[in-house]
Design an enzyme around this catalytic site. Structure first.
Site, PDB file in Angstrom:
ATOM      1  NE  ARG A 100      91.305 -20.489 -64.870  1.00 47.41           N
ATOM      2  CZ  ARG A 100      91.309 -20.139 -63.608  1.00 47.41           C
ATOM      3  NH1 ARG A 100      92.443 -19.773 -63.044  1.00 47.41           N
ATOM      4  NH2 ARG A 100      90.227 -20.147 -62.895  1.00 47.41           N
ATOM      5  CB  THR A 104      93.610 -29.388 -66.597  1.00 49.72           C
ATOM      6  OG1 THR A 104      93.346 -28.417 -67.624  1.00 49.72           O
ATOM      7  CG2 THR A 104      93.110 -30.744 -67.068  1.00 49.72           C
ATOM      8  CG  ASP A 196      84.905 -15.610 -65.500  1.00 43.62           C
ATOM      9  OD1 ASP A 196      85.189 -14.669 -66.282  1.00 43.62           O
ATOM     10  OD2 ASP A 196      85.058 -16.796 -65.811  1.00 43.62           O
TER      11      ASP A 196
HETATM   12  C1  PRP Z   1      90.351 -15.946 -67.080  1.00 46.05           C
HETATM   13  C2  PRP Z   1      91.108 -14.627 -67.085  1.00 46.05           C
HETATM   14  C3  PRP Z   1      92.477 -15.019 -67.562  1.00 46.05           C
HETATM   15  C4  PRP Z   1      92.636 -16.392 -66.985  1.00 46.05           C
HETATM   16  C5  PRP Z   1      93.489 -16.300 -65.752  1.00 46.05           C
HETATM   17  O1  PRP Z   1      89.922 -16.240 -68.365  1.00 46.05           O
HETATM   18  O2  PRP Z   1      90.532 -13.619 -67.874  1.00 46.05           O
HETATM   19  O3  PRP Z   1      92.592 -15.065 -68.975  1.00 46.05           O
HETATM   20  O4  PRP Z   1      91.324 -16.881 -66.649  1.00 46.05           O
HETATM   21  O5  PRP Z   1      93.715 -17.549 -65.220  1.00 46.05           O
HETATM   22  P1  PRP Z   1      95.132 -18.231 -65.167  1.00 46.05           P
HETATM   23  O6  PRP Z   1      96.113 -17.204 -64.675  1.00 46.05           O
HETATM   24  O7  PRP Z   1      94.926 -19.352 -64.177  1.00 46.05           O
HETATM   25  O8  PRP Z   1      95.467 -18.745 -66.538  1.00 46.05           O
HETATM   26  P2  PRP Z   1      88.830 -17.381 -68.690  1.00 46.05           P
HETATM   27  O9  PRP Z   1      89.481 -18.700 -68.919  1.00 46.05           O
HETATM   28  O10 PRP Z   1      87.769 -17.338 -67.646  1.00 46.05           O
HETATM   29  O11 PRP Z   1      88.275 -16.918 -70.097  1.00 46.05           O
HETATM   30  P3  PRP Z   1      87.376 -15.645 -70.477  1.00 46.05           P
HETATM   31  O12 PRP Z   1      88.264 -14.413 -70.323  1.00 46.05           O
HETATM   32  O13 PRP Z   1      87.026 -15.910 -71.886  1.00 46.05           O
HETATM   33  O14 PRP Z   1      86.194 -15.600 -69.539  1.00 46.05           O
END
Ligand code: PRP
Length: 205
Positions: A100, A104, A196
């Site tokens: 993410r 944004t 997270d």
């Molecule tokens: C987190 C989580 C999901 C996403 C959810 O990943 O594991 O993939 O955010 O958010 P959303 O529903 O708003 O899209 P992150 O971007 O933190 O990556 P990571 O799993 O590599 O830590």
């Protein structure tokens, strides 16, 4: 939508929420909840009749018919894969890399490796967090473009905003989750959530 309601799941979701749980406790609890989610995700999966010989006589049994493919969204989805493989040892695994954007909050794709056969398989997309729903919807759209028709989305904790987006963009995809939380905060983190999931599972805080 199915919310898995079980005392052991509730206990483990609490352990996962607890900021005092270290990586080891977090990994084990995520594995246990994922087993329960996987059982639920496979409800209604196609089976066929087969014969089996017990020590006493031959009788009729059932075996799974048709392929299942598990697709974790990287990184945090990886923490759920082992539980699915424990229950479905023959299953193939695809990977979708998404993170993410911190400003944004939109998902950014960085990797995709999806095995052949998604068109006919039951495809289980796994990610512990359904926050804005951007990653889930992006992953499901990607898999649809590759021809997947039988999709299910499995998350540990879901926010109402993400559930809404999933319902709007992929109304035919069942959601299996262990908890529905209150809301997202200004940084699009689930409240109360667990922080997270990727950072806690990989200990990269
Ligand atoms: C987190 C989580 C999901 C996403 C959810 O990943 O594991 O993939 O955010 O958010 P959303 O529903 O708003 O899209 P992150 O971007 O933190 O990556 P990571 O799993 O590599 O830590």
């Amino acid at each position: 939508m199915t919310v898995v309601d079980h005392p052991l799941v509730a206990r483990d979701v609490t352990l996962l929420r607890d900021a005092g749980s270290g990586a080891d406790a977090f990994r084990r609890a995520l594995h246990r909840v994922s087993l329960a989610l996987a059982m639920e995700a496979l409800r209604g999966a196609p089976t066929e009749e087969c014969r089996v010989k017990t020590p006493i006589r031959e009788t009729t049994g059932r075996r799974l018919s048709g392929d299942v493919i598990v697709v974790p969204i990287l990184r945090a989805g990886l923490g759920m894969v082992d539980a699915f493989l424990q229950l479905l040892p023959e299953t193939r695994v695809g990977h979708l890399g998404m993170y993410r954007d911190e400003e944004t909050h939109e998902p950014v794709d960085y990797y995709a490796n999806i095995p052949g056969g998604v068109e006919s398989a039951l495809v289980l997309v796994v990610d512990p967090m359904l926050a804005t729903g951007g990653s889930a919807c992006g992953a499901l759209s990607h898999l649809r473009r590759r021809g997947a028709q039988h999709l299910r989305f499995i998350s540990l904790i879901s926010a109402p905003e993400g559930i809404r987006k999933l319902r709007e963009q992929h109304p035919d995809v069942p959601l299996i989750t262990a908890a529905i939380d209150e809301k997202l905060n200004d940084e699009a983190f689930i409240v109360p959530g667990l922080g997270d999931a990727g950072d806690r599972y990989f200990d990269t805080l």
